[in-house]
Design a protein around this motif. Structure first.
Motif, PDB file in Angstrom:
ATOM      1  N   GLY A  90       0.800  -1.212   0.000  1.00  0.00           N
ATOM      2  CA  GLY A  90       0.000   0.000   0.000  1.00  0.00           C
ATOM      3  C   GLY A  90       0.834   1.264   0.000  1.00  0.00           C
ATOM      4  N   ASN A  91       0.130   2.371  -0.063  1.00  0.00           N
ATOM      5  CA  ASN A  91       0.768   3.690  -0.101  1.00  0.00           C
ATOM      6  C   ASN A  91      -0.256   4.688   0.406  1.00  0.00           C
ATOM      7  OD1 ASN A  91       1.796   6.217  -0.765  1.00  0.00           O
ATOM      8  ND2 ASN A  91       2.536   5.581  -2.780  1.00  0.00           N
ATOM      9  N   GLU A  92       0.055   5.357   1.503  1.00  0.00           N
ATOM     10  CA  GLU A  92      -0.926   6.276   2.093  1.00  0.00           C
ATOM     11  C   GLU A  92      -1.238   7.463   1.192  1.00  0.00           C
ATOM     12  OE1 GLU A  92       2.173   8.812   4.945  1.00  0.00           O
ATOM     13  OE2 GLU A  92       0.682   7.471   5.833  1.00  0.00           O
ATOM     14  N   ASN A  93      -0.432   7.684   0.162  1.00  0.00           N
ATOM     15  CA  ASN A  93      -0.688   8.755  -0.803  1.00  0.00           C
ATOM     16  C   ASN A  93      -0.973   8.202  -2.204  1.00  0.00           C
ATOM     17  OD1 ASN A  93      -0.175  10.965   1.059  1.00  0.00           O
ATOM     18  ND2 ASN A  93       1.984  10.380   0.935  1.00  0.00           N
ATOM     19  N   GLY A  94      -1.257   6.900  -2.297  1.00  0.00           N
ATOM     20  CA  GLY A  94      -1.444   6.258  -3.589  1.00  0.00           C
ATOM     21  C   GLY A  94      -2.895   6.193  -4.025  1.00  0.00           C
TER      22      GLY A  94
END
Length: 318
Positions: free
Chosen positions: A102-106
């Protein structure tokens, strides 16, 4: 007497254009006696609702019988897909279980995946069981990811063995699943595939509950008041994990007529299915490439060149 504390809450996912809040439920039961930390996760794919019901039923039992430790759960990780009866997150058309770490800004799926993984890791878990559903005509089984971490691999083998399920080793490394990324973080994790999607199959629900109870008893978190669950064909299978295979594929177009059913043990060369054309004439006979057990049938009767027909657990090591 052990005191058991319950905490149910919601994790915010996003705020909609109408200012409605979309949330993911989270559940925790904690004994006042220290012990293992276990996570159960369900409905990663919105059409796979069986795991959610299993979590509900396991928690009902644990409220009266948890001896030590903590059990956390995310029973509905993909509410968007569930409400639309879709495997994916419908807003972004993404597969959540192909979006980790995951990516909190993705993308939306990457943001949800990042939140799920980080919240699980914060609890320093001893085990995570990710509950899924498979083809409509499939038997329950455990799926073990391949890893380079011998200590974690041995722990997974030990706990999966206690589940009473057939163990299937994933032959392809999919780096974007929840379980793979937990293992990368030294957390033992594996998948339980529990039969058909879309509906609640009560027989598979009971198998899932009993299998998880086996595991919790193995961890000395509960007592088992009935005989431990064990898949009926397990005594006829080798004691090592079987290899997953979707081969052979169909080489023809037509209608599939199955000659073996899920759970059948087959030998190399056994007749598995036939493909017939529009006039009912057989155009292909599909036979087993190796000894193994039939895990499931494809969900439809359509065959075409290169289409999967059945899934197998192969009994011989490669």
């Amino acid at each position: 007497m052990t005191n058991i504390h319950q905490h149910y809450t919601f994790i915010k996912i996003l705020t909609g254009s109408d200012l409605s809040k979309r949330r993911m439920p989270a559940m925790t039961l904690e004994s006042d006696k220290k012990g293992p930390v276990v996570w159960l996760t369900g409905c990663m794919h919105g059409d796979e609702i069986g795991g959610t019901v299993i979590i509900h039923e396991v928690f009902k039992r644990l409220k009266k019988s948890l001896l030590k430790g903590k059990v956390h759960a995310f029973p509905l990780m993909n509410p968007f897909g569930f409400e639309a009866i879709s495997r994916n997150i419908v807003l972004s058309k993404e597969d959540l279980n192909r979006s980790f770490p995951g990516n909190e800004n993705g993308t939306l799926a990457e943001r949800i995946a990042s939140k799920i993984l980080s919240l699980i890791l914060q609890t320093k878990p001893d085990l995570v069981i990710d509950l899924h559903n498979d083809w409509n005509k499939s038997i329950p089984y455990a799926v073990l990811d391949r890893s380079d971490n011998e200590r974690v691999d041995q722990k997974i083998l030990e706990i999966a063995g206690a589940s009473g399920m057939i163990q299937i080793e994933e032959t392809d490394r999919i780096h974007s699943t929840l379980t793979y990324n937990l293992i990368r973080n030294n957390v033992p994790a594996f998948v339980l595939e529990l039969g058909e999607s879309f509906i609640i199959n009560e027989k598979n629900i009971e198998i899932g509950i009993r299998s998880i109870w086996n595991i919790l008893e193995h961890l000395k978190m509960v007592e088992n008041t009935e005989a431990p669950y064990r898949y009926p064909s397990l005594e006829h299978l080798p004691d090592h994990p079987l290899q997953y295979s979707a081969l052979p594929l169909s080489s023809s177009s037509g209608i599939v007529r199955f000659l073996k059913k899920p759970g059948d043990l087959v030998s190399k060369g056994a007749k598995l299915a036939k493909v017939c054309n529009a006039f009912g004439k057989q155009v292909e006979l599909i036979t087993a490439l190796s000894d193994g057990i039939v895990l499931g049938h494809t969900d439809n009767a359509l065959a075409y060149p290169g289409s999967p027909v059945m899934a197998f657990g192969l009994t011989s090591k490669k």
